[in-house]
Design an enzyme around this catalytic site. Structure first.
Site, PDB file in Angstrom:
ATOM      1  N   LYS A 179       0.838  -1.206   0.000  1.00 42.43           N
ATOM      2  CA  LYS A 179       0.000   0.000   0.000  1.00 42.43           C
ATOM      3  C   LYS A 179       0.873   1.256   0.000  1.00 42.43           C
ATOM      4  CE  LYS A 179      -3.398   2.891   0.617  1.00 42.43           C
ATOM      5  NZ  LYS A 179      -4.552   3.153  -0.218  1.00 42.43           N
ATOM      6  N   LYS A 202      -0.746  11.560   6.241  1.00 34.08           N
ATOM      7  CA  LYS A 202      -0.439  10.446   7.162  1.00 34.08           C
ATOM      8  C   LYS A 202       0.220   9.290   6.404  1.00 34.08           C
ATOM      9  CE  LYS A 202      -3.505   7.432   7.449  1.00 34.08           C
ATOM     10  NZ  LYS A 202      -3.868   6.167   6.813  1.00 34.08           N
TER      11      LYS A 202
HETATM   12  P1  NAP Z   1     -12.656   8.788   7.382  1.00 28.99           P
HETATM   13  O1  NAP Z   1     -13.802   9.049   6.462  1.00 28.99           O
HETATM   14  O2  NAP Z   1     -11.969   9.917   8.038  1.00 28.99           O
HETATM   15  O3  NAP Z   1     -13.201   7.773   8.517  1.00 28.99           O
HETATM   16  C1  NAP Z   1     -12.386   7.376   9.583  1.00 28.99           C
HETATM   17  C2  NAP Z   1     -13.105   6.324  10.392  1.00 28.99           C
HETATM   18  O4  NAP Z   1     -12.248   5.936  11.476  1.00 28.99           O
HETATM   19  C3  NAP Z   1     -14.409   6.829  11.034  1.00 28.99           C
HETATM   20  O5  NAP Z   1     -15.320   5.765  11.124  1.00 28.99           O
HETATM   21  C4  NAP Z   1     -13.916   7.254  12.434  1.00 28.99           C
HETATM   22  O6  NAP Z   1     -14.942   7.266  13.399  1.00 28.99           O
HETATM   23  C5  NAP Z   1     -12.937   6.123  12.708  1.00 28.99           C
HETATM   24  N1  NAP Z   1     -11.959   6.447  13.750  1.00 28.99           N
HETATM   25  C6  NAP Z   1     -10.935   7.345  13.654  1.00 28.99           C
HETATM   26  N2  NAP Z   1     -10.217   7.361  14.798  1.00 28.99           N
HETATM   27  C7  NAP Z   1     -10.799   6.452  15.622  1.00 28.99           C
HETATM   28  C8  NAP Z   1     -10.508   5.997  16.930  1.00 28.99           C
HETATM   29  N3  NAP Z   1      -9.463   6.473  17.640  1.00 28.99           N
HETATM   30  N4  NAP Z   1     -11.312   5.051  17.471  1.00 28.99           N
HETATM   31  C9  NAP Z   1     -12.356   4.563  16.765  1.00 28.99           C
HETATM   32  N5  NAP Z   1     -12.683   4.925  15.515  1.00 28.99           N
HETATM   33  C10 NAP Z   1     -11.902   5.869  14.950  1.00 28.99           C
HETATM   34  O7  NAP Z   1     -11.508   7.938   6.672  1.00 28.99           O
HETATM   35  P2  NAP Z   1     -11.593   6.988   5.380  1.00 28.99           P
HETATM   36  O8  NAP Z   1     -11.363   7.822   4.170  1.00 28.99           O
HETATM   37  O9  NAP Z   1     -12.782   6.106   5.474  1.00 28.99           O
HETATM   38  O10 NAP Z   1     -10.237   6.137   5.591  1.00 28.99           O
HETATM   39  C11 NAP Z   1     -10.174   5.038   6.473  1.00 28.99           C
HETATM   40  C12 NAP Z   1      -8.863   4.300   6.218  1.00 28.99           C
HETATM   41  O11 NAP Z   1      -8.839   3.840   4.855  1.00 28.99           O
HETATM   42  C13 NAP Z   1      -7.612   5.173   6.423  1.00 28.99           C
HETATM   43  O12 NAP Z   1      -6.569   4.416   6.975  1.00 28.99           O
HETATM   44  C14 NAP Z   1      -7.282   5.599   5.013  1.00 28.99           C
HETATM   45  O13 NAP Z   1      -5.913   5.925   4.875  1.00 28.99           O
HETATM   46  C15 NAP Z   1      -7.677   4.364   4.212  1.00 28.99           C
HETATM   47  N6  NAP Z   1      -8.010   4.609   2.807  1.00 28.99           N
HETATM   48  C16 NAP Z   1      -8.834   5.635   2.441  1.00 28.99           C
HETATM   49  C17 NAP Z   1      -9.098   5.839   1.092  1.00 28.99           C
HETATM   50  C18 NAP Z   1      -9.989   6.969   0.603  1.00 28.99           C
HETATM   51  O14 NAP Z   1      -9.955   7.252  -0.615  1.00 28.99           O
HETATM   52  N7  NAP Z   1     -10.779   7.602   1.446  1.00 28.99           N
HETATM   53  C19 NAP Z   1      -8.548   5.010   0.124  1.00 28.99           C
HETATM   54  C20 NAP Z   1      -7.748   3.975   0.529  1.00 28.99           C
HETATM   55  C21 NAP Z   1      -7.474   3.777   1.876  1.00 28.99           C
HETATM   56  P3  NAP Z   1     -15.901   8.569  13.567  1.00 28.99           P
HETATM   57  O15 NAP Z   1     -17.037   8.362  12.593  1.00 28.99           O
HETATM   58  O16 NAP Z   1     -16.331   8.529  14.983  1.00 28.99           O
HETATM   59  O17 NAP Z   1     -15.065   9.791  13.253  1.00 28.99           O
END
Ligand code: NAP
Length: 301
Positions: free
Chosen positions: A171, A239
């Site tokens: 990744k 990050k």
């Molecule tokens: P996001 O929309 O910011 O959502 C983050 C999620 O993590 C939310 O459900 C949040 O809960 C939860 N969370 C964060 N800190 C937490 C903690 N300390 N304890 C419990 N829950 C926690 O992020 P995302 O875009 O879905 O990305 C999630 C992961 O996938 C990341 O590692 C990112 O790098 C990876 N990713 C993202 C993408 C993309 O295009 N978005 C693509 C590939 C990979 P709340 O709802 O309470 O805030």
């Protein structure tokens, strides 16, 4: 049929769970902000009160949260997965986190008789919603086969790349390719703007050729429209580059272009833009160039 538990209903988790609900019956969800579980409960999911409660009810647990400390919190923290898990459970982490911390988490779960896959994803919010994600998986082959029916609900390309930790390493390779390609899209479009070209026609002309890419096709139009809504935020992209540079530092490897983009994202964070989409990278270049994409067009269009 295995009971599935999903932790983390953010931009990615939401699309993934919606696809799981289309093909597999039993899913329990948990999210830190509990209100985000409601739309899934309305579609037949159960909501757990804690990661521990979810773990006690699940055979396969999938996690998609933000960063390394967040995955550690949901697994090792109070009422975390570790305190509810049964021997024989499979835990899959779809978040992008440190490969080193990943191996440590797998060891902690093994002490409880649970197995682990690191399975970060690529394909953006669009891929999660359409079920076309690329999933790069580290762990044992038998566990990959066990998780495959769930992966197939939201993944199109599922690649077993090696032992635990290697999914995260691949990744990070992906993220080097993504951000340098993104920088190329930004520079190309700004060059077009400075030269007085029609940006839509320029995109149409180059997207299908040798310069074509996912980033150009998906984020190029957003940049032109000055639509900074995030598929992936600047904070999360920065990050990921931190994780890349930490690993490169361990290897003693210079990564010049990646470090440059890392610091451009840091500058944008300092300007309060961390929650914008990662394609707002172009704003850092606009600032240096003293011009803006999609405005002040020489042809007045
Ligand atoms: P996001 O929309 O910011 O959502 C983050 C999620 O993590 C939310 O459900 C949040 O809960 C939860 N969370 C964060 N800190 C937490 C903690 N300390 N304890 C419990 N829950 C926690 O992020 P995302 O875009 O879905 O990305 C999630 C992961 O996938 C990341 O590692 C990112 O790098 C990876 N990713 C993202 C993408 C993309 O295009 N978005 C693509 C590939 C990979 P709340 O709802 O309470 O805030």
């Amino acid at each position: 049929m295995e009971q599935i538990g999903f932790i983390g209903l953010g931009i990615m988790g939401r699309g993934m769970v919606a696809n799981v609900q289309k093909t597999l019956p039993a899913v329990t969800v948990w999210n830190r902000t509990a209100s985000r579980t409601q739309e899934f409960v309305a579609q037949g999911a159960q909501a757990a009160a804690s990661p521990a409660e979810l773990a006690a009810q699940s055979d396969v647990i999938l996690i998609c949260v933000s960063d390394t400390p967040d995955v550690e919190a949901v697994i090792l923290g109070p009422k975390g997965v570790l305190s509810g898990i049964q021997p024989g459970t499979l835990v899959v982490d779809h978040s992008t986190i440190s490969p080193r911390a990943t191996r440590e988490l797998a060891a902690r779960l093994a002490e409880k008789g649970a197995t682990f896959l690191d399975a970060p994803v690529s394909g953006g919010s669009e891929g999660a919603a359409k079920g076309t994600l690329s999933i790069m998986v580290g762990g044992e082959a038998t566990d990959v086969e066990r998780a495959r029916p769930v992966f197939e609900a939201y993944g199109k390309t599922i690649t077993h790349v090696g032992p635990v930790g290697s999914g995260q390493m691949v990744k990070l390779v992906n993220q080097i390719l993504v951000v340098i390609n993104e920088l190329a899209v930004c520079e190309g479009l700004l060059f077009a703007q400075a030269g007085g070209l029609n940006l839509e026609k320029t995109l149409a002309a180059v997207t299908g050729g040798a310069a074509g890419s996912w980033m150009l096709a998906n984020r190029g139009p957003q940049m032109i429209a000055r639509d900074w809504r995030p598929g992936f935020t600047i904070d999360l992209q920065q990050k990921d580059l931190r994780l890349v540079l930490e690993a490169a530092d361990e290897f003693g490897l210079p990564l010049i272009a990646t470090s440059m983009v890392f610091h451009m994202y840091r500058a944008l964070q300092s300007q309060g833009l961390g929650s914008e989409g990662n394609h707002a990278l172009v704003k850092a270049l606009e600032h240096m160039a003293g011009l803006q994409l999609g405005t002040d067009r020489p042809d007045g269009s």
